[in-house]
Scaffold this active site. Structure first.
Site, PDB file in Angstrom:
ATOM      1  N   ASN A  10       0.790  -1.233   0.000  1.00 43.30           N
ATOM      2  CA  ASN A  10       0.000   0.000   0.000  1.00 43.30           C
ATOM      3  C   ASN A  10       0.822   1.284   0.000  1.00 43.30           C
ATOM      4  OD1 ASN A  10       0.672  -0.637   2.720  1.00 43.30           O
ATOM      5  ND2 ASN A  10      -0.865   0.792   3.447  1.00 43.30           N
ATOM      6  N   GLU A  68       4.960  -4.353  12.214  1.00 43.73           N
ATOM      7  CA  GLU A  68       3.999  -3.247  12.057  1.00 43.73           C
ATOM      8  C   GLU A  68       2.811  -3.827  11.314  1.00 43.73           C
ATOM      9  OE1 GLU A  68       4.272  -0.375  13.381  1.00 43.73           O
ATOM     10  OE2 GLU A  68       6.405  -0.124  13.795  1.00 43.73           O
ATOM     11  N   CYS A  73      -2.814   1.661   6.912  1.00 39.90           N
ATOM     12  CA  CYS A  73      -2.906   0.990   8.212  1.00 39.90           C
ATOM     13  C   CYS A  73      -3.415   1.959   9.252  1.00 39.90           C
ATOM     14  CB  CYS A  73      -1.530   0.470   8.616  1.00 39.90           C
ATOM     15  SG  CYS A  73      -0.292   1.761   8.715  1.00 39.90           S
TER      16      CYS A  73
HETATM   17  P1  NAD Z   1       0.352  -8.914   3.486  1.00 44.93           P
HETATM   18  O1  NAD Z   1       0.450  -9.368   4.884  1.00 44.93           O
HETATM   19  O2  NAD Z   1      -0.526  -9.666   2.557  1.00 44.93           O
HETATM   20  O3  NAD Z   1       1.789  -8.878   2.793  1.00 44.93           O
HETATM   21  C1  NAD Z   1       2.849  -8.133   3.346  1.00 44.93           C
HETATM   22  C2  NAD Z   1       4.173  -8.668   2.825  1.00 44.93           C
HETATM   23  O4  NAD Z   1       4.350  -9.997   3.330  1.00 44.93           O
HETATM   24  C3  NAD Z   1       4.240  -8.794   1.306  1.00 44.93           C
HETATM   25  O5  NAD Z   1       5.537  -8.457   0.877  1.00 44.93           O
HETATM   26  C4  NAD Z   1       3.967 -10.265   1.072  1.00 44.93           C
HETATM   27  O6  NAD Z   1       4.502 -10.732  -0.135  1.00 44.93           O
HETATM   28  C5  NAD Z   1       4.702 -10.866   2.258  1.00 44.93           C
HETATM   29  N1  NAD Z   1       4.323 -12.238   2.610  1.00 44.93           N
HETATM   30  C6  NAD Z   1       3.147 -12.864   2.431  1.00 44.93           C
HETATM   31  N2  NAD Z   1       3.222 -14.128   2.895  1.00 44.93           N
HETATM   32  C7  NAD Z   1       4.469 -14.299   3.392  1.00 44.93           C
HETATM   33  C8  NAD Z   1       5.170 -15.396   4.011  1.00 44.93           C
HETATM   34  N3  NAD Z   1       4.574 -16.553   4.227  1.00 44.93           N
HETATM   35  N4  NAD Z   1       6.441 -15.205   4.390  1.00 44.93           N
HETATM   36  C9  NAD Z   1       7.057 -14.019   4.212  1.00 44.93           C
HETATM   37  N5  NAD Z   1       6.457 -12.962   3.598  1.00 44.93           N
HETATM   38  C10 NAD Z   1       5.179 -13.096   3.206  1.00 44.93           C
HETATM   39  O7  NAD Z   1      -0.098  -7.368   3.540  1.00 44.93           O
HETATM   40  P2  NAD Z   1      -0.500  -6.436   2.325  1.00 44.93           P
HETATM   41  O8  NAD Z   1      -1.847  -6.851   1.835  1.00 44.93           O
HETATM   42  O9  NAD Z   1       0.620  -6.314   1.358  1.00 44.93           O
HETATM   43  O10 NAD Z   1      -0.598  -5.015   3.067  1.00 44.93           O
HETATM   44  C11 NAD Z   1      -1.724  -4.584   3.758  1.00 44.93           C
HETATM   45  C12 NAD Z   1      -1.572  -4.796   5.244  1.00 44.93           C
HETATM   46  O11 NAD Z   1      -0.409  -4.118   5.724  1.00 44.93           O
HETATM   47  C13 NAD Z   1      -2.721  -4.214   6.038  1.00 44.93           C
HETATM   48  O12 NAD Z   1      -3.086  -5.109   7.044  1.00 44.93           O
HETATM   49  C14 NAD Z   1      -2.130  -2.941   6.637  1.00 44.93           C
HETATM   50  O13 NAD Z   1      -2.759  -2.500   7.805  1.00 44.93           O
HETATM   51  C15 NAD Z   1      -0.738  -3.371   6.892  1.00 44.93           C
HETATM   52  N6  NAD Z   1       0.129  -2.207   7.028  1.00 44.93           N
HETATM   53  C16 NAD Z   1       0.586  -1.878   8.283  1.00 44.93           C
HETATM   54  C17 NAD Z   1       1.376  -0.746   8.451  1.00 44.93           C
HETATM   55  C18 NAD Z   1       1.899  -0.349   9.805  1.00 44.93           C
HETATM   56  O14 NAD Z   1       2.833   0.441   9.861  1.00 44.93           O
HETATM   57  N7  NAD Z   1       1.361  -0.848  10.904  1.00 44.93           N
HETATM   58  C19 NAD Z   1       1.706   0.037   7.341  1.00 44.93           C
HETATM   59  C20 NAD Z   1       1.231  -0.331   6.082  1.00 44.93           C
HETATM   60  C21 NAD Z   1       0.449  -1.463   5.945  1.00 44.93           C
END
Ligand code: NAD
Length: 475
Positions: free
Chosen positions: A141, A237, A271
Protein backbone atom coordinates in the site's frame (compact mmCIF):
# COMPACT_ATOMS: atom_id res chain seq x y z
CA UNK A 1 16.58 -9.79 -7.87
CA UNK A 2 18.77 -6.84 -7.13
CA UNK A 3 22.18 -8.26 -6.24
CA UNK A 4 25.73 -6.95 -6.57
CA UNK A 5 24.38 -3.52 -7.40
CA UNK A 6 22.27 -4.50 -10.40
CA UNK A 7 19.08 -6.21 -11.51
CA UNK A 8 19.48 -9.90 -12.24
CA UNK A 9 17.26 -12.84 -13.21
CA UNK A 10 14.52 -13.43 -15.75
CA UNK A 11 11.87 -10.69 -15.50
CA UNK A 12 8.96 -13.12 -15.27
CA UNK A 13 6.84 -11.27 -12.70
CA UNK A 14 4.53 -8.90 -14.57
CA UNK A 15 3.34 -5.96 -12.49
CA UNK A 16 0.08 -4.54 -13.82
CA UNK A 17 -1.90 -1.42 -12.98
CA UNK A 18 -4.97 -2.20 -10.87
CA UNK A 19 -6.73 0.63 -12.74
CA UNK A 20 -6.49 -0.57 -16.35
CA UNK A 21 -4.27 -3.67 -16.37
CA UNK A 22 -1.47 -1.85 -18.23
CA UNK A 23 1.99 -3.29 -17.71
CA UNK A 24 3.78 -1.12 -15.13
CA UNK A 25 7.01 -3.12 -15.28
CA UNK A 26 8.54 -6.50 -14.57
CA UNK A 27 10.57 -8.12 -11.82
CA UNK A 28 12.19 -11.48 -11.26
CA UNK A 29 10.44 -14.56 -9.85
CA UNK A 30 13.21 -15.40 -7.43
CA UNK A 31 13.75 -18.74 -5.81
CA UNK A 32 15.02 -19.86 -2.40
CA UNK A 33 18.44 -20.25 -4.07
CA UNK A 34 18.42 -16.58 -5.06
CA UNK A 35 17.53 -15.63 -1.49
CA UNK A 36 20.46 -17.66 -0.21
CA UNK A 37 22.79 -15.88 -2.65
CA UNK A 38 21.56 -12.45 -1.57
CA UNK A 39 21.81 -13.22 2.16
CA UNK A 40 25.31 -14.70 1.81
CA UNK A 41 26.50 -11.66 -0.15
CA UNK A 42 25.13 -9.40 2.59
CA UNK A 43 26.56 -11.44 5.46
CA UNK A 44 30.11 -10.67 4.31
CA UNK A 45 29.65 -6.88 4.24
CA UNK A 46 32.41 -4.64 5.50
CA UNK A 47 31.28 -2.91 8.67
CA UNK A 48 33.92 -0.19 8.54
CA UNK A 49 31.74 2.33 6.69
CA UNK A 50 31.75 5.43 8.92
CA UNK A 51 28.63 7.15 10.17
CA UNK A 52 29.67 10.23 8.22
CA UNK A 53 29.87 8.25 4.98
CA UNK A 54 26.55 6.49 5.60
CA UNK A 55 25.02 9.88 6.27
CA UNK A 56 26.37 11.24 2.98
CA UNK A 57 25.02 8.22 1.06
CA UNK A 58 21.54 8.61 2.55
CA UNK A 59 21.53 12.34 1.81
CA UNK A 60 22.59 11.71 -1.77
CA UNK A 61 19.87 9.04 -2.16
CA UNK A 62 17.24 11.51 -0.94
CA UNK A 63 18.51 13.98 -3.53
CA UNK A 64 18.32 11.38 -6.33
CA UNK A 65 14.75 10.44 -5.42
CA UNK A 66 13.80 14.09 -5.16
CA UNK A 67 15.22 14.79 -8.65
CA UNK A 68 13.04 11.96 -10.01
CA UNK A 69 9.92 12.85 -8.00
CA UNK A 70 7.40 12.93 -10.86
CA UNK A 71 8.73 9.79 -12.59
CA UNK A 72 8.72 7.85 -9.32
CA UNK A 73 5.24 9.06 -8.44
CA UNK A 74 3.99 7.90 -11.85
CA UNK A 75 5.63 4.51 -11.31
CA UNK A 76 3.93 4.13 -7.90
CA UNK A 77 0.59 5.11 -9.43
CA UNK A 78 1.12 2.61 -12.25
CA UNK A 79 2.14 -0.33 -10.06
CA UNK A 80 -0.08 0.15 -6.99
CA UNK A 81 -2.92 2.36 -8.27
CA UNK A 82 -2.25 5.09 -5.68
CA UNK A 83 -3.73 8.42 -6.74
CA UNK A 84 -1.02 10.60 -8.24
CA UNK A 85 -1.35 13.07 -5.36
CA UNK A 86 -0.80 10.26 -2.83
CA UNK A 87 2.16 9.00 -4.86
CA UNK A 88 3.95 12.37 -4.83
CA UNK A 89 3.37 12.53 -1.06
CA UNK A 90 4.87 9.04 -0.87
CA UNK A 91 8.07 10.24 -2.60
CA UNK A 92 8.25 13.33 -0.36
CA UNK A 93 7.88 11.25 2.80
CA UNK A 94 10.53 8.81 1.59
CA UNK A 95 12.95 11.72 1.02
CA UNK A 96 12.21 13.09 4.52
CA UNK A 97 12.88 9.69 6.10
CA UNK A 98 16.17 9.37 4.21
CA UNK A 99 17.29 12.86 5.26
CA UNK A 100 16.48 12.26 8.92
CA UNK A 101 18.17 8.85 8.85
CA UNK A 102 21.21 10.68 7.40
CA UNK A 103 21.24 12.99 10.44
CA UNK A 104 20.87 10.11 12.87
CA UNK A 105 23.65 8.06 11.24
CA UNK A 106 26.15 10.52 12.75
CA UNK A 107 24.93 10.18 16.32
CA UNK A 108 24.51 6.55 17.24
CA UNK A 109 26.21 6.54 20.60
CA UNK A 110 26.70 4.32 23.60
CA UNK A 111 27.24 5.43 27.21
CA UNK A 112 29.83 5.31 29.95
CA UNK A 113 28.74 3.93 33.31
CA UNK A 114 30.02 4.28 36.83
CA UNK A 115 29.74 0.95 38.63
CA UNK A 116 28.55 0.03 42.10
CA UNK A 117 30.43 -0.22 45.42
CA UNK A 118 33.16 -2.83 45.20
CA UNK A 119 33.51 -2.25 41.43
CA UNK A 120 35.23 1.18 41.69
CA UNK A 121 38.28 -0.10 39.89
CA UNK A 122 36.25 -0.74 36.76
CA UNK A 123 34.26 1.29 34.30
CA UNK A 124 31.79 0.05 31.71
CA UNK A 125 31.15 1.42 28.22
CA UNK A 126 28.30 0.47 25.96
CA UNK A 127 28.83 0.44 22.22
CA UNK A 128 25.88 0.38 19.84
CA UNK A 129 26.58 -2.24 17.18
CA UNK A 130 24.52 -3.08 14.08
CA UNK A 131 22.47 -6.26 14.41
CA UNK A 132 23.99 -7.46 11.11
CA UNK A 133 21.76 -8.60 8.25
CA UNK A 134 18.21 -7.29 8.33
CA UNK A 135 15.38 -8.84 6.29
CA UNK A 136 12.75 -6.18 5.45
CA UNK A 137 9.36 -7.41 4.21
CA UNK A 138 6.97 -4.71 3.06
CA UNK A 139 3.31 -4.33 1.96
CA UNK A 140 1.81 -3.06 -1.30
CA UNK A 141 0.00 0.00 0.00
CA UNK A 142 2.99 2.36 0.22
CA UNK A 143 5.47 0.79 -2.18
CA UNK A 144 8.29 3.30 -1.64
CA UNK A 145 8.02 4.84 1.82
CA UNK A 146 7.28 1.55 3.60
CA UNK A 147 10.57 0.28 2.18
CA UNK A 148 12.44 3.45 3.10
CA UNK A 149 11.24 3.42 6.74
CA UNK A 150 13.05 0.10 7.10
CA UNK A 151 16.03 0.49 4.78
CA UNK A 152 17.08 4.03 5.81
CA UNK A 153 17.45 3.33 9.56
CA UNK A 154 18.99 -0.07 8.81
CA UNK A 155 21.73 1.58 6.77
CA UNK A 156 22.09 4.52 9.17
CA UNK A 157 22.84 1.90 11.84
CA UNK A 158 25.36 0.16 9.55
CA UNK A 159 23.38 -2.98 8.78
CA UNK A 160 23.11 -4.82 5.49
CA UNK A 161 19.50 -5.17 4.36
CA UNK A 162 17.64 -7.55 2.08
CA UNK A 163 14.22 -6.28 1.04
CA UNK A 164 11.31 -8.45 -0.01
CA UNK A 165 8.71 -6.01 -1.32
CA UNK A 166 5.13 -6.96 -2.06
CA UNK A 167 4.84 -9.03 -5.25
CA UNK A 168 1.90 -6.75 -6.12
CA UNK A 169 4.07 -3.59 -6.22
CA UNK A 170 7.82 -4.31 -6.14
CA UNK A 171 9.10 -1.75 -8.66
CA UNK A 172 9.68 1.29 -6.44
CA UNK A 173 11.77 -0.86 -4.05
CA UNK A 174 14.05 -1.83 -6.95
CA UNK A 175 14.42 1.86 -7.89
CA UNK A 176 15.36 2.68 -4.30
CA UNK A 177 18.05 -0.03 -4.22
CA UNK A 178 19.54 1.33 -7.44
CA UNK A 179 19.52 4.89 -6.07
CA UNK A 180 21.36 3.76 -2.91
CA UNK A 181 24.08 2.02 -4.90
CA UNK A 182 24.32 4.98 -7.31
CA UNK A 183 24.84 7.15 -4.22
CA UNK A 184 27.82 5.07 -3.14
CA UNK A 185 26.38 2.36 -0.87
CA UNK A 186 28.55 -0.77 -1.09
CA UNK A 187 26.53 -3.20 -3.22
CA UNK A 188 26.60 -6.01 -0.66
CA UNK A 189 24.71 -3.82 1.84
CA UNK A 190 21.48 -3.79 -0.18
CA UNK A 191 19.66 -6.62 -1.94
CA UNK A 192 16.07 -7.01 -3.15
CA UNK A 193 14.36 -10.34 -3.79
CA UNK A 194 10.99 -10.56 -5.51
CA UNK A 195 8.46 -13.24 -6.37
CA UNK A 196 6.21 -15.75 -4.66
CA UNK A 197 6.02 -14.82 -0.95
CA UNK A 198 5.57 -18.42 0.18
CA UNK A 199 8.92 -19.36 -1.37
CA UNK A 200 10.98 -16.16 -1.23
CA UNK A 201 9.53 -14.78 2.03
CA UNK A 202 9.84 -18.05 3.89
CA UNK A 203 13.39 -18.63 2.65
CA UNK A 204 14.36 -15.16 3.82
CA UNK A 205 12.86 -15.19 7.33
CA UNK A 206 14.20 -18.65 8.10
CA UNK A 207 17.72 -18.13 6.68
CA UNK A 208 20.38 -18.86 9.30
CA UNK A 209 22.38 -15.73 8.40
CA UNK A 210 19.48 -13.29 8.82
CA UNK A 211 19.81 -11.56 12.19
CA UNK A 212 16.59 -9.55 12.28
CA UNK A 213 13.24 -9.51 10.52
CA UNK A 214 11.33 -6.24 10.18
CA UNK A 215 7.88 -6.77 8.71
CA UNK A 216 4.97 -4.54 7.77
CA UNK A 217 1.73 -6.14 6.61
CA UNK A 218 -1.35 -7.94 7.81
CA UNK A 219 -1.76 -9.61 11.20
CA UNK A 220 -2.16 -13.05 9.60
CA UNK A 221 1.15 -12.80 7.71
CA UNK A 222 2.88 -11.19 10.71
CA UNK A 223 1.90 -14.11 12.93
CA UNK A 224 3.10 -16.60 10.32
CA UNK A 225 6.43 -14.77 10.03
CA UNK A 226 6.87 -14.51 13.80
CA UNK A 227 6.35 -18.26 14.11
CA UNK A 228 8.80 -19.03 11.28
CA UNK A 229 11.50 -16.52 12.28
CA UNK A 230 12.19 -18.22 15.61
CA UNK A 231 14.78 -16.70 17.92
CA UNK A 232 15.90 -13.54 16.20
CA UNK A 233 15.06 -9.87 16.52
CA UNK A 234 11.62 -9.04 15.24
CA UNK A 235 9.81 -5.78 14.49
CA UNK A 236 6.18 -6.08 13.40
CA UNK A 237 4.00 -3.25 12.06
CA UNK A 238 0.60 -4.80 11.44
CA UNK A 239 -2.99 -3.88 10.68
CA UNK A 240 -5.34 -1.53 12.47
CA UNK A 241 -8.95 -0.38 12.64
CA UNK A 242 -8.38 3.02 14.14
CA UNK A 243 -11.25 4.90 15.76
CA UNK A 244 -12.05 8.59 15.37
CA UNK A 245 -14.09 9.72 18.38
CA UNK A 246 -16.30 12.78 17.89
CA UNK A 247 -17.84 14.24 21.06
CA UNK A 248 -20.89 16.48 21.50
CA UNK A 249 -18.87 19.70 21.78
CA UNK A 250 -16.88 19.14 18.57
CA UNK A 251 -16.57 21.62 15.72
CA UNK A 252 -18.55 19.55 13.22
CA UNK A 253 -17.08 20.92 10.01
CA UNK A 254 -13.61 20.21 11.30
CA UNK A 255 -14.65 16.74 12.51
CA UNK A 256 -16.18 15.89 9.11
CA UNK A 257 -13.04 17.11 7.28
CA UNK A 258 -10.85 14.97 9.56
CA UNK A 259 -13.11 11.95 9.04
CA UNK A 260 -13.08 12.28 5.24
CA UNK A 261 -9.31 12.80 5.06
CA UNK A 262 -8.66 9.82 7.32
CA UNK A 263 -11.19 7.39 5.83
CA UNK A 264 -10.56 8.05 2.14
CA UNK A 265 -6.88 9.08 1.99
CA UNK A 266 -4.77 6.55 0.06
CA UNK A 267 -8.14 5.19 -1.16
CA UNK A 268 -8.70 3.78 2.33
CA UNK A 269 -5.71 1.46 2.00
CA UNK A 270 -3.82 2.74 4.98
CA UNK A 271 -2.91 0.99 8.21
CA UNK A 272 -3.36 4.23 10.11
CA UNK A 273 -6.58 5.81 8.97
CA UNK A 274 -10.13 6.42 10.10
CA UNK A 275 -11.65 2.95 10.09
CA UNK A 276 -14.44 3.55 12.63
CA UNK A 277 -16.15 6.81 13.62
CA UNK A 278 -17.66 6.80 17.11
CA UNK A 279 -20.07 9.70 17.68
CA UNK A 280 -21.97 10.78 20.79
CA UNK A 281 -25.74 11.40 20.60
CA UNK A 282 -25.90 15.23 20.82
CA UNK A 283 -24.31 15.78 17.40
CA UNK A 284 -24.67 12.40 15.68
CA UNK A 285 -27.32 13.44 13.10
CA UNK A 286 -25.61 16.72 12.21
CA UNK A 287 -22.19 15.13 11.98
CA UNK A 288 -23.39 12.33 9.72
CA UNK A 289 -25.08 14.89 7.45
CA UNK A 290 -21.82 16.81 7.02
CA UNK A 291 -19.80 13.65 6.55
CA UNK A 292 -22.13 12.52 3.79
CA UNK A 293 -22.07 15.96 2.14
CA UNK A 294 -18.26 16.05 2.02
CA UNK A 295 -17.95 12.46 0.87
CA UNK A 296 -20.22 13.11 -2.08
CA UNK A 297 -17.79 15.78 -3.36
CA UNK A 298 -14.92 13.27 -3.67
CA UNK A 299 -13.80 12.35 -7.17
CA UNK A 300 -13.07 8.69 -7.71
CA UNK A 301 -11.67 6.80 -10.69
CA UNK A 302 -8.48 7.24 -12.72
CA UNK A 303 -5.54 7.47 -10.27
CA UNK A 304 -3.36 9.17 -12.92
CA UNK A 305 -5.59 12.25 -12.89
CA UNK A 306 -4.16 14.69 -10.30
CA UNK A 307 -7.73 15.71 -9.40
CA UNK A 308 -8.74 12.17 -8.33
CA UNK A 309 -9.26 11.66 -4.60
CA UNK A 310 -9.99 7.93 -4.50
CA UNK A 311 -8.47 5.44 -6.93
CA UNK A 312 -8.64 1.67 -7.34
CA UNK A 313 -7.83 -0.89 -4.68
CA UNK A 314 -4.84 -3.09 -5.36
CA UNK A 315 -6.94 -5.83 -7.02
CA UNK A 316 -10.54 -6.31 -8.07
CA UNK A 317 -10.87 -9.13 -5.50
CA UNK A 318 -10.10 -6.64 -2.73
CA UNK A 319 -12.84 -4.35 -4.09
CA UNK A 320 -15.32 -7.26 -4.17
CA UNK A 321 -14.47 -8.07 -0.54
CA UNK A 322 -14.91 -4.45 0.60
CA UNK A 323 -18.35 -4.16 -1.06
CA UNK A 324 -19.30 -7.51 0.45
CA UNK A 325 -18.35 -6.51 4.01
CA UNK A 326 -20.42 -3.30 3.61
CA UNK A 327 -23.42 -5.37 2.44
CA UNK A 328 -23.04 -7.63 5.46
CA UNK A 329 -23.04 -4.55 7.75
CA UNK A 330 -26.28 -3.36 6.11
CA UNK A 331 -27.79 -6.82 6.69
CA UNK A 332 -26.89 -6.32 10.38
CA UNK A 333 -28.80 -3.02 10.55
CA UNK A 334 -26.43 -0.35 9.17
CA UNK A 335 -27.77 2.33 6.80
CA UNK A 336 -25.90 2.88 3.55
CA UNK A 337 -25.77 6.64 2.94
CA UNK A 338 -23.55 6.70 -0.13
CA UNK A 339 -21.22 4.45 -2.12
CA UNK A 340 -21.37 0.73 -1.40
CA UNK A 341 -20.75 -0.20 -5.04
CA UNK A 342 -17.73 -0.68 -7.27
CA UNK A 343 -16.56 -0.47 -10.85
CA UNK A 344 -13.68 -2.88 -11.41
CA UNK A 345 -11.21 -2.28 -8.57
CA UNK A 346 -12.63 1.18 -7.73
CA UNK A 347 -14.99 1.26 -4.75
CA UNK A 348 -17.11 4.40 -4.52
CA UNK A 349 -16.43 6.31 -1.26
CA UNK A 350 -18.88 4.76 1.18
CA UNK A 351 -20.58 6.07 4.32
CA UNK A 352 -22.42 3.69 6.63
CA UNK A 353 -24.45 4.92 9.61
CA UNK A 354 -25.81 3.06 12.65
CA UNK A 355 -23.16 0.36 12.27
CA UNK A 356 -23.30 -2.41 14.84
CA UNK A 357 -19.97 -2.38 16.76
CA UNK A 358 -19.88 -6.16 16.29
CA UNK A 359 -20.11 -5.99 12.45
CA UNK A 360 -17.07 -7.30 10.55
CA UNK A 361 -16.65 -3.96 8.76
CA UNK A 362 -15.51 -2.46 12.10
CA UNK A 363 -14.17 -5.38 14.12
CA UNK A 364 -11.77 -6.39 11.37
CA UNK A 365 -9.58 -4.18 9.20
CA UNK A 366 -11.49 -2.93 6.15
CA UNK A 367 -8.83 -1.91 3.65
CA UNK A 368 -10.87 0.34 1.40
CA UNK A 369 -12.69 3.70 1.19
CA UNK A 370 -15.35 3.18 3.86
CA UNK A 371 -16.43 5.49 6.71
CA UNK A 372 -18.55 3.45 9.16
CA UNK A 373 -20.31 5.47 11.86
CA UNK A 374 -21.07 3.81 15.21
CA UNK A 375 -23.39 5.76 17.48
CA UNK A 376 -22.36 5.54 21.13
CA UNK A 377 -24.16 6.83 24.25
CA UNK A 378 -21.21 8.57 25.94
CA UNK A 379 -17.46 9.20 25.91
CA UNK A 380 -17.03 6.22 28.26
CA UNK A 381 -18.88 3.96 25.86
CA UNK A 382 -16.66 5.30 23.04
CA UNK A 383 -13.59 4.12 24.97
CA UNK A 384 -15.16 0.72 25.55
CA UNK A 385 -16.10 0.23 21.89
CA UNK A 386 -12.74 1.58 20.68
CA UNK A 387 -10.92 -0.96 22.87
CA UNK A 388 -13.18 -3.86 21.91
CA UNK A 389 -11.21 -5.09 18.89
CA UNK A 390 -7.92 -6.94 18.62
CA UNK A 391 -6.12 -3.90 17.11
CA UNK A 392 -4.48 -0.90 18.75
CA UNK A 393 -2.60 1.35 16.34
CA UNK A 394 -3.84 4.95 16.70
CA UNK A 395 -6.93 6.94 17.65
CA UNK A 396 -8.17 10.47 17.01
CA UNK A 397 -10.44 12.55 19.22
CA UNK A 398 -12.38 15.67 18.23
CA UNK A 399 -13.49 17.69 21.25
CA UNK A 400 -12.95 21.15 22.70
CA UNK A 401 -12.64 19.73 26.21
CA UNK A 402 -9.10 18.96 27.24
CA UNK A 403 -10.34 17.05 30.29
CA UNK A 404 -12.51 14.82 28.10
CA UNK A 405 -9.54 14.24 25.79
CA UNK A 406 -7.22 13.33 28.67
CA UNK A 407 -9.65 10.81 30.06
CA UNK A 408 -10.13 9.21 26.62
CA UNK A 409 -6.39 9.26 25.86
CA UNK A 410 -5.60 7.47 29.12
CA UNK A 411 -8.37 4.91 28.60
CA UNK A 412 -7.47 3.84 25.06
CA UNK A 413 -5.15 0.91 24.36
CA UNK A 414 -3.35 2.24 21.29
CA UNK A 415 0.13 3.26 20.14
CA UNK A 416 -0.80 6.95 19.65
CA UNK A 417 -3.70 9.34 20.31
CA UNK A 418 -4.28 12.56 18.37
CA UNK A 419 -6.32 15.53 19.63
CA UNK A 420 -8.26 17.48 16.98
CA UNK A 421 -6.88 15.21 14.30
CA UNK A 422 -7.41 11.79 12.78
CA UNK A 423 -5.62 8.62 13.84
CA UNK A 424 -3.16 9.06 11.03
CA UNK A 425 -0.17 10.94 12.33
CA UNK A 426 3.23 9.81 11.12
CA UNK A 427 6.51 11.69 11.34
CA UNK A 428 10.07 10.40 10.98
CA UNK A 429 10.78 11.97 14.39
CA UNK A 430 8.17 10.15 16.51
CA UNK A 431 7.82 6.50 17.52
CA UNK A 432 5.33 4.70 15.30
CA UNK A 433 3.70 1.36 16.08
CA UNK A 434 0.85 -0.39 17.76
CA UNK A 435 -0.18 -2.48 20.74
CA UNK A 436 -2.23 -5.70 20.84
CA UNK A 437 -2.32 -7.32 17.39
CA UNK A 438 -1.23 -4.08 15.67
CA UNK A 439 2.41 -4.79 16.25
CA UNK A 440 5.57 -5.20 18.20
CA UNK A 441 8.33 -2.59 18.44
CA UNK A 442 8.51 0.92 17.01
CA UNK A 443 9.51 2.59 13.76
CA UNK A 444 10.29 6.28 13.34
CA UNK A 445 13.94 6.77 12.42
CA UNK A 446 15.53 7.03 15.89
CA UNK A 447 13.35 4.27 17.30
CA UNK A 448 13.95 1.91 14.39
CA UNK A 449 17.70 2.49 14.80
CA UNK A 450 17.35 1.46 18.45
CA UNK A 451 15.62 -1.75 17.31
CA UNK A 452 18.30 -2.38 14.68
CA UNK A 453 21.29 -2.09 17.01
CA UNK A 454 22.46 -4.09 20.00
CA UNK A 455 24.52 -2.99 22.98
CA UNK A 456 27.95 -4.42 23.49
CA UNK A 457 29.31 -3.75 26.97
CA UNK A 458 33.06 -3.21 27.35
CA UNK A 459 34.47 -3.25 30.89
CA UNK A 460 37.76 -1.45 31.51
CA UNK A 461 40.06 -1.23 34.49
CA UNK A 462 39.71 2.25 36.02
CA UNK A 463 40.79 4.20 39.05
CA UNK A 464 38.29 6.11 41.15
CA UNK A 465 38.80 9.85 40.80
CA UNK A 466 40.83 11.70 43.43
CA UNK A 467 42.55 11.16 45.71
CA UNK A 468 45.03 8.66 44.47
CA UNK A 469 44.15 9.18 40.77
CA UNK A 470 46.97 9.15 38.26
CA UNK A 471 47.75 6.48 35.74
CA UNK A 472 45.21 3.79 35.01
CA UNK A 473 46.28 0.51 36.54
CA UNK A 474 45.00 -2.99 36.16
CA UNK A 475 43.81 -4.51 39.44
P1 NAD B 1 0.35 -8.91 3.49
O1 NAD B 1 0.45 -9.37 4.88
O2 NAD B 1 -0.53 -9.67 2.56
O3 NAD B 1 1.79 -8.88 2.79
C1 NAD B 1 2.85 -8.13 3.35
C2 NAD B 1 4.17 -8.67 2.82
O4 NAD B 1 4.35 -10.00 3.33
C3 NAD B 1 4.24 -8.79 1.31
O5 NAD B 1 5.54 -8.46 0.88
C4 NAD B 1 3.97 -10.27 1.07
O6 NAD B 1 4.50 -10.73 -0.14
C5 NAD B 1 4.70 -10.87 2.26
N1 NAD B 1 4.32 -12.24 2.61
C6 NAD B 1 3.15 -12.86 2.43
N2 NAD B 1 3.22 -14.13 2.90
C7 NAD B 1 4.47 -14.30 3.39
C8 NAD B 1 5.17 -15.40 4.01
N3 NAD B 1 4.57 -16.55 4.23
N4 NAD B 1 6.44 -15.20 4.39
C9 NAD B 1 7.06 -14.02 4.21
N5 NAD B 1 6.46 -12.96 3.60
C10 NAD B 1 5.18 -13.10 3.21
O7 NAD B 1 -0.10 -7.37 3.54
P2 NAD B 1 -0.50 -6.44 2.33
O8 NAD B 1 -1.85 -6.85 1.83
O9 NAD B 1 0.62 -6.31 1.36
O10 NAD B 1 -0.60 -5.02 3.07
C11 NAD B 1 -1.72 -4.58 3.76
C12 NAD B 1 -1.57 -4.80 5.24
O11 NAD B 1 -0.41 -4.12 5.72
C13 NAD B 1 -2.72 -4.21 6.04
O12 NAD B 1 -3.09 -5.11 7.04
C14 NAD B 1 -2.13 -2.94 6.64
O13 NAD B 1 -2.76 -2.50 7.81
C15 NAD B 1 -0.74 -3.37 6.89
N6 NAD B 1 0.13 -2.21 7.03
C16 NAD B 1 0.59 -1.88 8.28
C17 NAD B 1 1.38 -0.75 8.45
C18 NAD B 1 1.90 -0.35 9.81
O14 NAD B 1 2.83 0.44 9.86
N7 NAD B 1 1.36 -0.85 10.90
C19 NAD B 1 1.71 0.04 7.34
C20 NAD B 1 1.23 -0.33 6.08
C21 NAD B 1 0.45 -1.46 5.94
Amino acid sequence: MFLNGRLQGEPRLEVRSPWNGALAGTAAMDSAIAVDQAVRAAAGYDRRLTGERRSAILTETAGLLRSRREALASLITAEAGLCYRDSTREVDRACANLRIAAEEARRIHGQTMELTAGEERRMALTIREPVGTVAAITPFNRPLNQVVVKVAPAIAANNAVIVKPSEKAPLAALELAQALVDSGLPAEMIGVVTGDPAEVGTALVTHELVDMVTFTGSVATGERIAAAAGMRKLLLELGGNDPLIVLDDADLDRAAAIAVGGAFGNSGQSCRGVKRILVTPGIADQFVGRLQERTRTLRFGDPRDPATDVGPLITEQYAVAVVEVCRAAVAQGARLLCGGHRDGAVVAPTVLDHVDPRADVVTDETFGPVAPVIRVGSADEAIEVANSTRYGLQAGVVTNSFDAFLSIASGLRVGAVNLMDGPNFDSPYVPFGGVKKSGLGREGVRFAIAEMTTFKTVVLPWLPPWPGGGCMQAE
